[in-house]
Motif scaffolding. Sequence first.
Motif, PDB file in Angstrom:
ATOM      1  N   UNK A   1       0.828  -1.212   0.000  1.00 41.88           N
ATOM      2  CA  UNK A   1       0.000   0.000   0.000  1.00 41.88           C
ATOM      3  C   UNK A   1       0.859   1.259   0.000  1.00 41.88           C
ATOM      4  N   UNK A   2       1.833   1.319   0.915  1.00 40.03           N
ATOM      5  CA  UNK A   2       2.639   2.519   1.083  1.00 40.03           C
ATOM      6  C   UNK A   2       3.873   2.563   0.181  1.00 40.03           C
ATOM      7  N   UNK A   3       4.119   1.501  -0.570  1.00 38.29           N
ATOM      8  CA  UNK A   3       5.308   1.453  -1.402  1.00 38.29           C
ATOM      9  C   UNK A   3       6.504   0.908  -0.646  1.00 38.29           C
ATOM     10  N   UNK A   4       6.884   1.597   0.411  1.00 38.16           N
ATOM     11  CA  UNK A   4       7.927   1.118   1.320  1.00 38.16           C
ATOM     12  C   UNK A   4       7.762   1.848   2.649  1.00 38.16           C
ATOM     13  N   UNK A   5       8.161   1.197   3.723  1.00 38.29           N
ATOM     14  CA  UNK A   5       8.019   1.783   5.053  1.00 38.29           C
ATOM     15  C   UNK A   5       9.239   1.438   5.899  1.00 38.29           C
ATOM     16  N   UNK A   6       9.440   2.220   6.951  1.00 39.26           N
ATOM     17  CA  UNK A   6      10.427   1.871   7.970  1.00 39.26           C
ATOM     18  C   UNK A   6       9.750   0.966   8.983  1.00 39.26           C
ATOM     19  N   UNK A   7      10.339  -0.174   9.273  1.00 36.92           N
ATOM     20  CA  UNK A   7       9.700  -1.120  10.188  1.00 36.92           C
ATOM     21  C   UNK A   7      10.714  -2.105  10.735  1.00 36.92           C
ATOM     22  N   UNK A   8      10.427  -2.567  11.968  1.00 38.02           N
ATOM     23  CA  UNK A   8      11.108  -3.735  12.510  1.00 38.02           C
ATOM     24  C   UNK A   8      10.290  -4.955  12.102  1.00 38.02           C
ATOM     25  N   UNK A   9      10.934  -6.092  11.946  1.00 44.16           N
ATOM     26  CA  UNK A   9      10.250  -7.343  11.681  1.00 44.16           C
ATOM     27  C   UNK A   9      10.315  -8.217  12.926  1.00 44.16           C
ATOM     28  N   UNK A  10       9.148  -8.692  13.344  1.00 43.71           N
ATOM     29  CA  UNK A  10       9.027  -9.498  14.559  1.00 43.71           C
ATOM     30  C   UNK A  10       8.464 -10.857  14.209  1.00 43.71           C
ATOM     31  N   UNK A  11       9.074 -11.900  14.727  1.00 39.51           N
ATOM     32  CA  UNK A  11       8.561 -13.256  14.562  1.00 39.51           C
ATOM     33  C   UNK A  11       7.336 -13.406  15.451  1.00 39.51           C
ATOM     34  N   UNK A  12       6.170 -13.483  14.835  1.00 38.85           N
ATOM     35  CA  UNK A  12       4.926 -13.573  15.580  1.00 38.85           C
ATOM     36  C   UNK A  12       3.786 -13.051  14.732  1.00 38.85           C
ATOM     37  N   UNK A  13       2.656 -13.725  14.782  1.00 39.86           N
ATOM     38  CA  UNK A  13       1.519 -13.355  13.945  1.00 39.86           C
ATOM     39  C   UNK A  13       0.765 -12.153  14.520  1.00 39.86           C
ATOM     40  N   UNK A  14       0.317 -11.302  13.611  1.00 35.40           N
ATOM     41  CA  UNK A  14      -0.606 -10.235  13.967  1.00 35.40           C
ATOM     42  C   UNK A  14      -1.982 -10.637  13.464  1.00 35.40           C
ATOM     43  N   UNK A  15      -3.012 -10.484  14.299  1.00 35.07           N
ATOM     44  CA  UNK A  15      -4.375 -10.851  13.910  1.00 35.07           C
ATOM     45  C   UNK A  15      -5.245  -9.609  13.949  1.00 35.07           C
ATOM     46  N   UNK A  16      -6.459  -9.712  13.401  1.00 39.07           N
ATOM     47  CA  UNK A  16      -7.366  -8.585  13.362  1.00 39.07           C
ATOM     48  C   UNK A  16      -7.607  -7.995  14.744  1.00 39.07           C
ATOM     49  N   UNK A  17      -7.503  -6.679  14.849  1.00 41.88           N
ATOM     50  CA  UNK A  17      -7.685  -6.001  16.130  1.00 41.88           C
ATOM     51  C   UNK A  17      -6.388  -5.613  16.787  1.00 41.88           C
TER      52      UNK A  17
END
Length: 276
Positions: free
Chosen positions: A166-182
């Motif tokens: 969506x944003x093209x590219x972003x600054x972010x950390x990557x974390x091992x772990x699922x994100x769910x709705x909410x």
Amino acid sequence: MRVSDKLLKSVAFVSRDEENFDYRGSAFVVSVPFDEKSAALHLVTAKHVALALRNGEAALVMNAKDGKPRWMKNGMTEWFYHPTDPSVDVAVMPMATPRVVDYDYQDIPVDLFVTPERLVKYNIGIGDETVNVGMFKPFLGATRFTPLVRTGTLAMMPDGRVPHPVYGSIEAYLVEGRSVGGQSGSPVFVRDTFFVRLQAPEGEPVQMSALGGFHLLGLMHGHWKSPSDGTEATSNDSNMGISLVVPAQKILEVLFSPELTAEREKAFKRGFIPPC
């Protein structure tokens, strides 16, 4: 790993409609010192959560001191976004209301935010444990709102921006772990690791690791999606088990933007910033 009850009290749930309970994500309370005796409170969530609200109007819920959930509407209070980078998925709203004293909340002070200097000071890095506290849409609690705690591992600290559908590219950390709705907009904490030198029974030196304190790593954006055709990710792609976390430094850039700084000064003059 035991999670402090204080972390659970930092979270609010965000709905677009108080009557129909159209929940959009999570938010958390942060405090910015105004002077030596006063601090201003703010609600922080993901920008995409704020933009999904009807005309920017939000119904926020936290537990009150009497043990019951209580709603707070933002009314005409506006959301503030990053002043120069539209790809930053952060929205901040001042909590300038006298009703805040009724809530059983815990603010996160900005001096707990992970910055480049804090990364070095506490030697925070790959493999450190993470915790995020947010909403679990299938079950919000029976008599009071109850957040869900998810744990993971800091998996990657990219040396540049990462691709985003969506944003093209972003600054972010990557974390091992699922994100769910909410979970979008929920706070993500990291615990530093410190090492203790001991001596084994045989006399040889050994090194043991132990968990340190909590630091605010950033804000939960969502999960990394796996494209089915090996090209760009889409909304229909599968969750790879990797979450993207907006760095706390980007939240600070919104909190201390000229517009929001001026808003705090106006609130202080109107008497809306209470003593610490």
